[in-house]
Write a protein that holds these residues in place. Structure first.
Motif, PDB file in Angstrom:
ATOM      1  N   LYS A  50     -43.388 145.468 111.606  1.00 55.50           N
ATOM      2  CA  LYS A  50     -43.927 145.490 110.236  1.00 55.50           C
ATOM      3  C   LYS A  50     -45.421 145.819 110.251  1.00 55.50           C
ATOM      4  O   LYS A  50     -45.895 146.644 109.474  1.00 55.50           O
ATOM      5  CB  LYS A  50     -43.695 144.147 109.557  1.00 55.50           C
ATOM      6  CG  LYS A  50     -44.167 144.104 108.136  1.00 55.50           C
ATOM      7  CD  LYS A  50     -43.880 142.778 107.478  1.00 55.50           C
ATOM      8  CE  LYS A  50     -44.336 142.837 106.036  1.00 55.50           C
ATOM      9  NZ  LYS A  50     -44.642 141.567 105.477  1.00 55.50           N
ATOM     10  N   GLU A  58     -33.280 148.948 103.644  1.00 55.15           N
ATOM     11  CA  GLU A  58     -32.242 149.973 103.636  1.00 55.15           C
ATOM     12  C   GLU A  58     -30.908 149.450 104.154  1.00 55.15           C
ATOM     13  O   GLU A  58     -30.052 150.234 104.548  1.00 55.15           O
ATOM     14  CB  GLU A  58     -32.696 151.173 104.469  1.00 55.15           C
ATOM     15  CG  GLU A  58     -33.902 151.882 103.896  1.00 55.15           C
ATOM     16  CD  GLU A  58     -34.424 152.999 104.774  1.00 55.15           C
ATOM     17  OE1 GLU A  58     -33.933 153.163 105.912  1.00 55.15           O
ATOM     18  OE2 GLU A  58     -35.339 153.704 104.320  1.00 55.15           O
ATOM     19  N   ARG A  87     -37.378 148.225 105.832  1.00 56.19           N
ATOM     20  CA  ARG A  87     -37.526 149.193 104.742  1.00 56.19           C
ATOM     21  C   ARG A  87     -36.564 148.906 103.601  1.00 56.19           C
ATOM     22  O   ARG A  87     -36.468 149.700 102.661  1.00 56.19           O
ATOM     23  CB  ARG A  87     -37.294 150.612 105.271  1.00 56.19           C
ATOM     24  CG  ARG A  87     -38.386 151.117 106.192  1.00 56.19           C
ATOM     25  CD  ARG A  87     -38.225 152.588 106.505  1.00 56.19           C
ATOM     26  NE  ARG A  87     -36.908 152.929 107.017  1.00 56.19           N
ATOM     27  CZ  ARG A  87     -36.594 153.069 108.308  1.00 56.19           C
ATOM     28  NH1 ARG A  87     -37.509 152.898 109.229  1.00 56.19           N
ATOM     29  NH2 ARG A  87     -35.369 153.395 108.680  1.00 56.19           N
ATOM     30  N   THR A 102     -45.957 149.501 111.189  1.00 54.36           N
ATOM     31  CA  THR A 102     -45.596 150.357 110.062  1.00 54.36           C
ATOM     32  C   THR A 102     -46.701 150.352 109.015  1.00 54.36           C
ATOM     33  O   THR A 102     -47.068 151.403 108.478  1.00 54.36           O
ATOM     34  CB  THR A 102     -44.264 149.888 109.445  1.00 54.36           C
ATOM     35  OG1 THR A 102     -43.244 149.976 110.442  1.00 54.36           O
ATOM     36  CG2 THR A 102     -43.878 150.722 108.238  1.00 54.36           C
ATOM     37  N   GLU A 157     -35.591 148.221 111.758  1.00 53.12           N
ATOM     38  CA  GLU A 157     -36.373 149.172 110.952  1.00 53.12           C
ATOM     39  C   GLU A 157     -35.771 149.333 109.559  1.00 53.12           C
ATOM     40  O   GLU A 157     -36.496 149.331 108.559  1.00 53.12           O
ATOM     41  CB  GLU A 157     -36.469 150.525 111.662  1.00 53.12           C
ATOM     42  CG  GLU A 157     -37.291 150.498 112.930  1.00 53.12           C
ATOM     43  CD  GLU A 157     -38.745 150.123 112.701  1.00 53.12           C
ATOM     44  OE1 GLU A 157     -39.324 150.515 111.671  1.00 53.12           O
ATOM     45  OE2 GLU A 157     -39.308 149.433 113.562  1.00 53.12           O
TER      46      GLU A 157
END
Length: 80
Positions: free
Chosen positions: A47, A20, A18, A50, A14
């Motif tokens: 993906k 991150e 993103r 999301t 995740e």
């Protein structure tokens, strides 16, 4: 660059999607996804999910439907 393995790729998926994770982790996970069909499939599902949720959050109900729902809620609250 080293293949980080399925466990790390899935644990950090995740955050990876993103953007991150640090550049090194991003590269390691990307390398793993390129070599592992199971993790790549999981990344595609995550993906897609999301994107669908994000798109749904931008949509609004038609005004007439919203008014009908609110009217029914008011009626239900009045009877309780």
């Amino acid at each position: 660059m080293t293949d980080c393995g399925c466990e790390k790729a899935r644990r950090d998926l995740e955050e990876y999607l993103r953007d991150e994770v640090c550049k090194t982790e991003h590269t390691d996970i990307a390398e793993h996804l390129a070599k592992c069909p199971a993790c790549r499939d999981e990344a595609l599902v995550a993906k897609t999910l999301t994107e669908v949720v994000a798109r749904a959050c931008r949509e609004t109900a038609p005004e007439q439907l919203r008014d009908q729902v609110l009217a029914r809620l008011r009626t239900a609250q009045a009877h309780h």
